[in-house]
Write an enzyme that holds these catalytic residues in place. Structure first.
Site, PDB file in Angstrom:
ATOM      1  N   ARG A 106      47.309  41.089  41.011  1.00 57.41           N
ATOM      2  CA  ARG A 106      46.980  39.871  41.775  1.00 57.41           C
ATOM      3  C   ARG A 106      47.617  38.693  41.048  1.00 57.41           C
ATOM      4  O   ARG A 106      47.369  38.479  39.864  1.00 57.41           O
ATOM      5  CB  ARG A 106      45.457  39.707  41.839  1.00 57.41           C
ATOM      6  CG  ARG A 106      44.955  38.372  42.422  1.00 57.41           C
ATOM      7  CD  ARG A 106      45.216  38.295  43.902  1.00 57.41           C
ATOM      8  NE  ARG A 106      44.334  37.369  44.598  1.00 57.41           N
ATOM      9  CZ  ARG A 106      44.482  36.056  44.649  1.00 57.41           C
ATOM     10  NH1 ARG A 106      45.466  35.474  43.994  1.00 57.41           N
ATOM     11  NH2 ARG A 106      43.643  35.321  45.352  1.00 57.41           N
ATOM     12  N   GLU A 114      45.223  34.321  54.507  1.00 57.59           N
ATOM     13  CA  GLU A 114      44.639  35.642  54.718  1.00 57.59           C
ATOM     14  C   GLU A 114      45.251  36.373  55.912  1.00 57.59           C
ATOM     15  O   GLU A 114      45.418  35.791  56.985  1.00 57.59           O
ATOM     16  CB  GLU A 114      43.127  35.513  54.947  1.00 57.59           C
ATOM     17  CG  GLU A 114      42.349  35.066  53.734  1.00 57.59           C
ATOM     18  CD  GLU A 114      42.313  36.133  52.662  1.00 57.59           C
ATOM     19  OE1 GLU A 114      41.977  37.289  52.969  1.00 57.59           O
ATOM     20  OE2 GLU A 114      42.633  35.801  51.505  1.00 57.59           O
ATOM     21  N   ARG A 154      41.832  44.748  40.318  1.00 55.09           N
ATOM     22  CA  ARG A 154      43.233  44.350  40.260  1.00 55.09           C
ATOM     23  C   ARG A 154      43.479  43.569  38.973  1.00 55.09           C
ATOM     24  O   ARG A 154      42.593  42.861  38.490  1.00 55.09           O
ATOM     25  CB  ARG A 154      43.605  43.469  41.461  1.00 55.09           C
ATOM     26  CG  ARG A 154      43.434  44.142  42.803  1.00 55.09           C
ATOM     27  CD  ARG A 154      43.716  43.179  43.948  1.00 55.09           C
ATOM     28  NE  ARG A 154      42.820  42.029  43.931  1.00 55.09           N
ATOM     29  CZ  ARG A 154      42.776  41.102  44.883  1.00 55.09           C
ATOM     30  NH1 ARG A 154      43.586  41.184  45.927  1.00 55.09           N
ATOM     31  NH2 ARG A 154      41.933  40.087  44.798  1.00 55.09           N
TER      32      ARG A 154
END
Length: 229
Positions: A106, A114, A154
Site C-alpha cells: 500500500r 475508490e 498490506r
C-alpha cells in the site's frame, strides 16, 4: 617394525577441533548472509522487523489492483543474484502462478479514488487513477521501504521507481499529477517524513486543477466511504 611413532588423531585433537569450528563458522556465516540478502520474501509477515523504516526491498511490480496498492515479487540480490539474466522474473498479471508469492504493498501517504466494491459504485476518477498507476509502475522494478503493516496485512511503504530523470517517489508523483490525495485517515498513516511535501504538492495540483481536482465537486476517498457506508 618402523620405530617412528604414529600420532593417533582423535576427535578431540586440537587440529580437528579448530577445523570443525572454522567449518561450522563458515556454514553459519554463509547461511546468515543468504538469509539476509538472498532469501525471497513472499508476504508481509515474512519481512524482518529490522527492515521497517530502515531498509528497502527490491522487486518487480506484477499487478496493480487499485489506485494506491500493488503486488511485488521480491528479487533478493537483484542483478547480482542473476535476476533478469540468469533467473527469469515472473510475467505481470500471472495470478495463478504468483498466488501466495508476492507482497501486497500500500503506497504510503496517499489515498486514491475508490473503485466499486461490494456493490458500491466506483468513485469518479477511480479508473483514471488506476490506469495512471499501472502505466507508471506495472512490470517495473521498484524499491519499497516498509513502514508498517495495515489492518489488511498490506505493507504500507515508500516506493521508488527509476525514470529517465532519476528515482521517483511514486506517492509524490501521484499527488503531483492529481490522481491521489494526501492520506487523511489516522490508522496506518505513514509519510516517511514527507507529509509537508505531499501537502504542498496537493495544494499546487488543486490550484492547477490537475487530475481529479478538475471536477467541480471533489469528495475525498474517506468522505466517499462514509457516504456509502
Amino acid at each position: 617394525m618402523d620405530n617412528k611413532r604414529h600420532e593417533e588423531i582423535s576427535f578431540f585433537h586440537p587440529k580437528i577441533i579448530i577445523g570443525t569450528c572454522i567449518l561450522t563458522g563458515t556454514i553459519l556465516g554463509s547461511y546468515k548472509f543468504y538469509s539476509t540478502n538472498f532469501r525471497r520474501i513472499s508476504s508481509s509477515s515474512q519481512i524482518p522487523q529490522k527492515y521497517f523504516h530502515r531498509q528497502f526491498i527490491y522487486g518487480k511490480v506484477t499487478s496493480v489492483g487499485d489506485g494506491d496498492n500493488f503486488h511485488l515479487f521480491h528479487l533478493p540480490g537483484g542483478r547480482l543474484a542473476g535476476w533478469h539474466w540468469l533467473r527469469l522474473t515472473p510475467k505481470v498479471n500471472d495470478f495463478k502462478k504468483l498466488k501466495k508469492k508476492t507482497i501486497h504493498v500500500r503506497l504510503c501517504g496517499v489515498d486514491a479514488p475508490e473503485r466499486s466494491h461490494f456493490g458500491k459504485p466506483s468513485q469518479p476518477f477511480s479508473e483514471e487513477a488506476l490506469e495512471w498507476l499501472r502505466y507508471y509502475i506495472l512490470g517495473k522494478n521498484v524499491w519499497v521501504k516498509p513502514l508498517s503493516i495495515d489492518q489488511y496485512q498490506r505493507v504500507v511503504g515508500k516506493v521508488l521507481v527509476w525514470k529517465f530523470t532519476g528515482w521517483k517517489d511514486v506517492s509524490e508523483q501521484m499527488i503531483k499529477n492529481g490522481v491521489a490525495i494526501v492520506y487523511e485517515g489516522k490508522a496506518s498513516a505513514e509519510f516517511d517524513g514527507k507529509e509537508q511535501v505531499y501537502r504542498e504538492l496537493e495544494a499546487e495540483a488543486k490550484k492547477k486543477k490537475k487530475g481529479l481536482w478538475f471536477q467541480k465537486l471533489v469528495l475525498t476517498p474517506g468522505q466517499y466511504k462514509k457516504f456509502y457506508k
